[in-house]
Motif scaffolding. Structure first.
Motif, PDB file in Angstrom:
ATOM      1  N   ILE A  72      90.381  61.010  76.015  1.00 33.46           N
ATOM      2  CA  ILE A  72      89.632  61.260  74.781  1.00 33.46           C
ATOM      3  C   ILE A  72      90.544  61.110  73.564  1.00 33.46           C
ATOM      4  O   ILE A  72      90.170  60.509  72.549  1.00 33.46           O
ATOM      5  CB  ILE A  72      88.993  62.663  74.812  1.00 33.46           C
ATOM      6  N   TYR A  73      91.769  61.651  73.657  1.00 37.19           N
ATOM      7  CA  TYR A  73      92.705  61.539  72.538  1.00 37.19           C
ATOM      8  C   TYR A  73      93.005  60.077  72.244  1.00 37.19           C
ATOM      9  O   TYR A  73      92.988  59.643  71.081  1.00 37.19           O
ATOM     10  CB  TYR A  73      94.003  62.292  72.850  1.00 37.19           C
ATOM     11  N   LEU A  75      91.236  57.487  73.005  1.00 40.70           N
ATOM     12  CA  LEU A  75      90.017  56.847  72.519  1.00 40.70           C
ATOM     13  C   LEU A  75      89.869  57.043  71.019  1.00 40.70           C
ATOM     14  O   LEU A  75      89.499  56.115  70.286  1.00 40.70           O
ATOM     15  CB  LEU A  75      88.802  57.426  73.253  1.00 40.70           C
ATOM     16  N   LEU A  76      90.180  58.245  70.546  1.00 40.75           N
ATOM     17  CA  LEU A  76      89.988  58.571  69.136  1.00 40.75           C
ATOM     18  C   LEU A  76      91.150  58.157  68.249  1.00 40.75           C
ATOM     19  O   LEU A  76      90.961  57.949  67.044  1.00 40.75           O
ATOM     20  CB  LEU A  76      89.759  60.075  68.983  1.00 40.75           C
ATOM     21  N   ASN A  77      92.347  58.025  68.830  1.00 40.18           N
ATOM     22  CA  ASN A  77      93.530  57.843  67.993  1.00 40.18           C
ATOM     23  C   ASN A  77      94.401  56.631  68.324  1.00 40.18           C
ATOM     24  O   ASN A  77      95.103  56.150  67.431  1.00 40.18           O
ATOM     25  CB  ASN A  77      94.418  59.102  68.081  1.00 40.18           C
ATOM     26  N   GLU A  78      94.382  56.139  69.544  1.00 39.40           N
ATOM     27  CA  GLU A  78      95.275  55.052  69.940  1.00 39.40           C
ATOM     28  C   GLU A  78      94.500  53.994  70.726  1.00 39.40           C
ATOM     29  O   GLU A  78      94.468  54.016  71.960  1.00 39.40           O
ATOM     30  CB  GLU A  78      96.442  55.590  70.783  1.00 39.40           C
ATOM     31  N   PRO A  79      93.858  53.060  70.031  1.00 37.66           N
ATOM     32  CA  PRO A  79      93.032  52.065  70.712  1.00 37.66           C
ATOM     33  C   PRO A  79      93.778  51.272  71.783  1.00 37.66           C
ATOM     34  O   PRO A  79      93.234  51.030  72.867  1.00 37.66           O
ATOM     35  CB  PRO A  79      92.561  51.152  69.573  1.00 37.66           C
ATOM     36  N   GLU A  80      95.010  50.858  71.507  1.00 39.52           N
ATOM     37  CA  GLU A  80      95.733  50.034  72.479  1.00 39.52           C
ATOM     38  C   GLU A  80      96.114  50.840  73.716  1.00 39.52           C
ATOM     39  O   GLU A  80      96.024  50.339  74.845  1.00 39.52           O
ATOM     40  CB  GLU A  80      96.978  49.420  71.845  1.00 39.52           C
ATOM     41  N   THR A  81      96.538  52.081  73.519  1.00 35.58           N
ATOM     42  CA  THR A  81      96.835  52.942  74.670  1.00 35.58           C
ATOM     43  C   THR A  81      95.571  53.171  75.487  1.00 35.58           C
ATOM     44  O   THR A  81      95.607  53.117  76.728  1.00 35.58           O
ATOM     45  CB  THR A  81      97.400  54.294  74.216  1.00 35.58           C
ATOM     46  N   PHE A  82      94.464  53.405  74.798  1.00 39.41           N
ATOM     47  CA  PHE A  82      93.192  53.614  75.483  1.00 39.41           C
ATOM     48  C   PHE A  82      92.806  52.381  76.284  1.00 39.41           C
ATOM     49  O   PHE A  82      92.357  52.492  77.428  1.00 39.41           O
ATOM     50  CB  PHE A  82      92.099  53.946  74.474  1.00 39.41           C
ATOM     51  N   ARG A  83      92.992  51.200  75.696  1.00 37.10           N
ATOM     52  CA  ARG A  83      92.623  49.969  76.400  1.00 37.10           C
ATOM     53  C   ARG A  83      93.419  49.828  77.694  1.00 37.10           C
ATOM     54  O   ARG A  83      92.854  49.574  78.757  1.00 37.10           O
ATOM     55  CB  ARG A  83      92.855  48.747  75.517  1.00 37.10           C
ATOM     56  N   ARG A  84      94.722  50.012  77.610  1.00 39.18           N
ATOM     57  CA  ARG A  84      95.560  49.848  78.800  1.00 39.18           C
ATOM     58  C   ARG A  84      95.256  50.930  79.834  1.00 39.18           C
ATOM     59  O   ARG A  84      95.244  50.650  81.043  1.00 39.18           O
ATOM     60  CB  ARG A  84      97.028  49.856  78.390  1.00 39.18           C
ATOM     61  N   TYR A  85      95.037  52.136  79.357  1.00 40.60           N
ATOM     62  CA  TYR A  85      94.695  53.228  80.263  1.00 40.60           C
ATOM     63  C   TYR A  85      93.399  52.919  81.011  1.00 40.60           C
ATOM     64  O   TYR A  85      93.329  53.039  82.252  1.00 40.60           O
ATOM     65  CB  TYR A  85      94.574  54.524  79.473  1.00 40.60           C
ATOM     66  N   MET A  86      92.371  52.510  80.284  1.00 31.37           N
ATOM     67  CA  MET A  86      91.085  52.235  80.925  1.00 31.37           C
ATOM     68  C   MET A  86      91.162  51.020  81.845  1.00 31.37           C
ATOM     69  O   MET A  86      90.545  51.010  82.914  1.00 31.37           O
ATOM     70  CB  MET A  86      90.002  52.023  79.859  1.00 31.37           C
TER      71      MET A  86
END
Length: 216
Positions: A72-73, A75-86
């Protein structure tokens, strides 16, 4: 809530969340298909040497907020980290389910009955009731715990706090151990999950592999 939804939509990769209901539906389908099929037992003699400890159930259950809250963090704050995580979650969980579909498996390690009468034992009984001991190889619990650590190593916010990555790593290891201590997984399930995480890390966080996948 409206502001949160607006921030979610500002992330160009928020649609990767569509994978989650697909994953749950696919896993439920595989669970139904597995029933009645000949399954391969993943336990080894080494598993008999590992004692059952119901208190590790708390670390096992921590896995859910451990995966969700950082996601969630990001998703809301770090788009690139979220992309790699997902992307790592999508690849890791999908490969794990594919293995379970092709090679139906289970582990016959659960104590029956669950020893002792305490809150931890009650939670283990509840867990056994809602989750089968089938489709355990490789352990998605272990894969997920490792993927959070990988994303934390990449996350600018996590790297800015020196204590955060060690805490995350220790908690991840305890979650992995919990799968063995409450007899939810066998040693082979954990080893296979860790082996899967090696190419996943290279693919998602290695620059050359990431370019080869055309994700950058």
């Amino acid at each position: 809530m409206k502001k949160i939804l607006q921030r979610v939509k500002l992330n160009p990769y928020w649609k990767l969340l569509y994978y989650l209901p697909i994953h749950l539906a696919a896993f439920a389908l595989i669970e139904r298909i597995t029933q009645g099929r000949v399954c391969w037992a993943t336990d080894l003699p080494l598993d008999q040497m590992i004692p059952f400890c119901e208190w590790f159930v708390f670390f096992y259950l921590i896995w859910f907020p451990f995966m969700i809250l950082p996601g969630i963090y990001w998703l809301l704050n770090e788009p690139e980290t979220f992309r790699r995580y997902m992307l790592s979650v999508i690849l890791g969980f999908s490969i794990s389910m594919a293995v379970c579909f092709v090679f139906p498996n289970y582990q016959p390690l659960r104590p029956d009955p669950v020893p002792r009468q305490n809150i931890a034992s009650a939670l283990v009984r509840f867990l056994y009731a809602i989750d089968t001991n089938e489709n355990v190889f490789p352990s998605m619990h272990v894969v997920g715990a490792a993927l959070v650590v990988f994303a934390c190593r990449y996350s600018p916010a996590a790297r800015s706090k020196p204590f955060l990555l060690p805490v995350c790593a220790v908690l991840s290891v305890l979650i992995m151990l919990s799968t063995l201590m409450i007899k939810q997984h066998a040693v082979l399930d954990v080893v296979a999950a860790l082996a899967l995480c090696v190419p996943l890390y290279a693919a998602i966080y290695g620059k050359r592999c990431f370019r080869a996948l055309r994700l950058h």
